[in-house]
Scaffold this motif. Structure first.
Motif, PDB file in Angstrom:
ATOM      1  N   GLN A  49       0.809  -0.649  -0.011  1.00 42.08           N
ATOM      2  CA  GLN A  49      -0.152  -0.257  -0.105  1.00 42.08           C
ATOM      3  C   GLN A  49       1.053   0.874   0.518  1.00 42.08           C
ATOM      4  O   GLN A  49       2.119   1.194   0.538  1.00 42.08           O
ATOM      5  N   SER A  50       0.576   2.508  -0.918  1.00 37.95           N
ATOM      6  CA  SER A  50       1.517   4.023  -0.911  1.00 37.95           C
ATOM      7  C   SER A  50       0.275   4.236  -0.809  1.00 37.95           C
ATOM      8  O   SER A  50      -0.904   4.727  -0.837  1.00 37.95           O
ATOM      9  N   ARG A  51       0.641   5.647  -0.327  1.00 30.64           N
ATOM     10  CA  ARG A  51      -0.170   6.974  -0.341  1.00 30.64           C
ATOM     11  C   ARG A  51       0.610   8.071  -1.225  1.00 30.64           C
ATOM     12  O   ARG A  51       2.422   8.135  -0.489  1.00 30.64           O
ATOM     13  N   SER A  52      -0.263   8.824  -1.971  1.00 36.00           N
ATOM     14  CA  SER A  52       0.873   9.744  -3.008  1.00 36.00           C
ATOM     15  C   SER A  52       0.014  11.168  -3.104  1.00 36.00           C
ATOM     16  O   SER A  52      -1.286  10.523  -2.652  1.00 36.00           O
ATOM     17  N   THR A  53       0.860  12.553  -2.860  1.00 33.73           N
ATOM     18  CA  THR A  53      -0.200  13.044  -3.779  1.00 33.73           C
ATOM     19  C   THR A  53      -0.361  13.221  -4.996  1.00 33.73           C
ATOM     20  O   THR A  53       0.820  12.838  -5.686  1.00 33.73           O
ATOM     21  N   TYR A  54      -0.846  14.277  -5.531  1.00 33.40           N
ATOM     22  CA  TYR A  54      -1.176  14.956  -6.931  1.00 33.40           C
ATOM     23  C   TYR A  54       0.376  15.151  -7.356  1.00 33.40           C
ATOM     24  O   TYR A  54       0.943  15.505  -6.894  1.00 33.40           O
ATOM     25  N   GLY A  55       0.366  14.754  -8.806  1.00 35.22           N
ATOM     26  CA  GLY A  55       1.718  14.768  -9.699  1.00 35.22           C
ATOM     27  C   GLY A  55       3.083  13.662  -8.977  1.00 35.22           C
ATOM     28  O   GLY A  55       3.841  13.532 -10.360  1.00 35.22           O
ATOM     29  N   VAL A  56       2.440  13.151  -8.528  1.00 36.71           N
ATOM     30  CA  VAL A  56       3.352  11.427  -8.187  1.00 36.71           C
ATOM     31  C   VAL A  56       3.596  10.732  -8.811  1.00 36.71           C
ATOM     32  O   VAL A  56       1.902  10.337  -9.606  1.00 36.71           O
ATOM     33  N   ILE A  57       4.004  10.343 -10.010  1.00 35.47           N
ATOM     34  CA  ILE A  57       4.367   9.699 -10.796  1.00 35.47           C
ATOM     35  C   ILE A  57       5.068   8.152 -10.131  1.00 35.47           C
ATOM     36  O   ILE A  57       6.535   8.773 -10.133  1.00 35.47           O
ATOM     37  N   ARG A  58       4.909   6.218 -10.093  1.00 35.18           N
ATOM     38  CA  ARG A  58       5.644   6.211  -9.406  1.00 35.18           C
ATOM     39  C   ARG A  58       5.632   5.069 -10.734  1.00 35.18           C
ATOM     40  O   ARG A  58       5.083   4.660 -11.631  1.00 35.18           O
ATOM     41  N   GLY A  59       7.223   4.685 -11.269  1.00 37.30           N
ATOM     42  CA  GLY A  59       7.358   3.129 -12.304  1.00 37.30           C
ATOM     43  C   GLY A  59       7.909   4.016 -13.496  1.00 37.30           C
ATOM     44  O   GLY A  59       8.620   4.896 -13.102  1.00 37.30           O
ATOM     45  N   LEU A  60       8.226   3.192 -14.161  1.00 40.19           N
ATOM     46  CA  LEU A  60       8.244   2.049 -14.532  1.00 40.19           C
ATOM     47  C   LEU A  60       8.730   0.596 -13.889  1.00 40.19           C
ATOM     48  O   LEU A  60      10.123   0.842 -14.372  1.00 40.19           O
ATOM     49  N   HIS A  61       8.132  -0.038 -13.205  1.00 38.03           N
ATOM     50  CA  HIS A  61       8.602  -1.164 -12.376  1.00 38.03           C
ATOM     51  C   HIS A  61       8.149  -2.196 -12.524  1.00 38.03           C
ATOM     52  O   HIS A  61       7.230  -2.714 -13.394  1.00 38.03           O
ATOM     53  N   TYR A  62       9.295  -3.478 -12.404  1.00 36.79           N
ATOM     54  CA  TYR A  62       9.206  -4.732 -12.631  1.00 36.79           C
ATOM     55  C   TYR A  62      10.201  -5.596 -12.203  1.00 36.79           C
ATOM     56  O   TYR A  62      11.107  -4.789 -11.285  1.00 36.79           O
ATOM     57  N   VAL A 122      -0.922  10.767 -10.319  1.00 36.63           N
ATOM     58  CA  VAL A 122      -1.153  10.418  -8.594  1.00 36.63           C
ATOM     59  C   VAL A 122      -2.444  11.804  -9.761  1.00 36.63           C
ATOM     60  O   VAL A 122      -1.633  12.666  -9.245  1.00 36.63           O
ATOM     61  N   LEU A 123      -3.406  11.342  -9.639  1.00 43.12           N
ATOM     62  CA  LEU A 123      -5.061  12.638 -10.907  1.00 43.12           C
ATOM     63  C   LEU A 123      -5.974  12.892  -9.730  1.00 43.12           C
ATOM     64  O   LEU A 123      -5.848  14.216  -9.942  1.00 43.12           O
ATOM     65  N   SER A 124      -5.686  12.764  -8.552  1.00 42.71           N
ATOM     66  CA  SER A 124      -6.250  13.582  -7.185  1.00 42.71           C
ATOM     67  C   SER A 124      -4.842  14.165  -6.523  1.00 42.71           C
ATOM     68  O   SER A 124      -3.840  14.325  -6.187  1.00 42.71           O
ATOM     69  N   GLU A 125      -5.795  15.012  -5.705  1.00 41.58           N
ATOM     70  CA  GLU A 125      -5.050  15.330  -4.684  1.00 41.58           C
ATOM     71  C   GLU A 125      -4.255  14.121  -3.418  1.00 41.58           C
ATOM     72  O   GLU A 125      -3.013  14.730  -3.403  1.00 41.58           O
ATOM     73  N   ILE A 126      -4.653  13.530  -3.171  1.00 44.36           N
ATOM     74  CA  ILE A 126      -4.248  12.290  -2.290  1.00 44.36           C
ATOM     75  C   ILE A 126      -4.554  11.385  -3.103  1.00 44.36           C
ATOM     76  O   ILE A 126      -6.274  10.902  -3.247  1.00 44.36           O
ATOM     77  N   ALA A 127      -3.794  10.250  -2.940  1.00 43.49           N
ATOM     78  CA  ALA A 127      -4.498   9.143  -3.472  1.00 43.49           C
ATOM     79  C   ALA A 127      -3.529   7.696  -2.456  1.00 43.49           C
ATOM     80  O   ALA A 127      -2.412   7.773  -2.033  1.00 43.49           O
ATOM     81  N   GLU A 128      -4.139   6.878  -2.110  1.00 50.42           N
ATOM     82  CA  GLU A 128      -3.397   5.950  -1.781  1.00 50.42           C
ATOM     83  C   GLU A 128      -3.862   4.517  -2.534  1.00 50.42           C
ATOM     84  O   GLU A 128      -5.244   4.052  -2.610  1.00 50.42           O
ATOM     85  N   VAL A 129      -3.219   3.802  -2.606  1.00 50.91           N
ATOM     86  CA  VAL A 129      -3.012   2.494  -3.487  1.00 50.91           C
ATOM     87  C   VAL A 129      -2.750   1.172  -3.108  1.00 50.91           C
ATOM     88  O   VAL A 129      -1.959   1.625  -2.173  1.00 50.91           O
ATOM     89  N   MET A 130      -3.584   0.226  -3.386  1.00 53.37           N
ATOM     90  CA  MET A 130      -2.997  -0.893  -2.932  1.00 53.37           C
ATOM     91  C   MET A 130      -3.275  -2.200  -4.018  1.00 53.37           C
ATOM     92  O   MET A 130      -3.539  -2.074  -4.585  1.00 53.37           O
ATOM     93  N   TYR A 131      -2.035  -3.096  -3.641  1.00 51.76           N
ATOM     94  CA  TYR A 131      -1.346  -3.630  -4.803  1.00 51.76           C
ATOM     95  C   TYR A 131      -1.475  -5.608  -4.065  1.00 51.76           C
ATOM     96  O   TYR A 131      -0.252  -5.351  -3.436  1.00 51.76           O
ATOM     97  N   LYS A 132      -1.830  -6.557  -5.129  1.00 52.85           N
ATOM     98  CA  LYS A 132      -1.807  -7.570  -4.333  1.00 52.85           C
ATOM     99  C   LYS A 132      -0.795  -7.986  -5.547  1.00 52.85           C
ATOM    100  O   LYS A 132      -0.365  -8.237  -6.434  1.00 52.85           O
ATOM    101  N   CYS A 133       0.592  -9.152  -4.649  1.00 57.54           N
ATOM    102  CA  CYS A 133       0.949  -9.846  -5.464  1.00 57.54           C
ATOM    103  C   CYS A 133       2.175 -10.665  -5.370  1.00 57.54           C
ATOM    104  O   CYS A 133       1.390 -11.773  -4.406  1.00 57.54           O
TER     105      CYS A 133
END
Length: 186
Positions: A49-62, A122-133
């Motif tokens: 799970q991550s929390r980010s603010t508007y404009g954050v780009i995470r990636g491209l990862h693998y 992140v397109l909104s003021e804040i976003a929390e993202v969760m991902y299963k691996c």
């Protein structure tokens, strides 16, 4: 079925059935039997799970084998543009990108198999993202592609002067030079 094909083999959007009433809503974010019925056989072993603010780009990862990861990604709060790049050599969609808005409101999820690079903005003021691996994190297997590779031409849906990118992500290689052991199995 709540699975939507993306035009890229094995990459699926999951749109759950949401039950709403005066109390709020309920939905199954993950049901192994339903996913297996759609041909998704991954066994998830780690949630991130991550929390980010508007404009954050995470990636491209693998991650490379033996720690290559399939991911099931969703936004718990806010809105992101989720992006996957098919890096499987021999795939009919090799080098193609797919993007979809995932939000707390639309409750969509993106099922990304191993053999794809992944990132989000992140397109909104804040976003929390969760991902299963389906594999554990391995620093030794960590790889990536630079977010602004001109050959991929990804529109991250934010002005680039407002992009917030980690130092690590700013020095990733371009797609043509990335470490890529993946082969399409068709």
């Amino acid at each position: 079925m709540p699975f939507i094909e993306t035009g890229i083999p094995d990459l699926l959007v999951f749109e759950p059935t949401v039950f709403e009433d005066s109390r709020g809503f309920f939905f199954e974010a993950y049901n192994q039997k339903m996913f297996n019925g759609a041909g998704v056989e991954n066994v998830f072993i780690q949630d991130n799970q991550s929390r980010s603010t508007y404009g954050v780009i995470r990636g491209l990862h693998y991650q490379t084998p033996p720690f290559a990861q399939a991911k099931l990604v969703r936004a718990l709060t806010g809105t992101i543009l989720d992006v996957a790049v098919d890096i499987r050599k021999g795939s009919p969609t090799f080098g193609k990108t797919f993007s979809v808005e995932l939000s707390a409101d639309n409750k969509k999820q993106l099922m990304i198999p191993a053999g794809f690079a992944h990132g989000f903005s992140v397109l909104s003021e804040i976003a929390e993202v969760m991902y299963k691996c389906d594999q554990f994190y391995s620093k030794a297997s960590e790889q990536g592609i630079i977010y602004n590779d001109p050959s991929l031409n990804i529109d991250w849906k934010i002005p680039m002067e407002k992009a917030i990118v980690s130092d690590k992500d700013q020095v990733l290689p371009v797609f043509a030079n990335c470490v890529n052991p993946f082969e399409y199995k068709g």
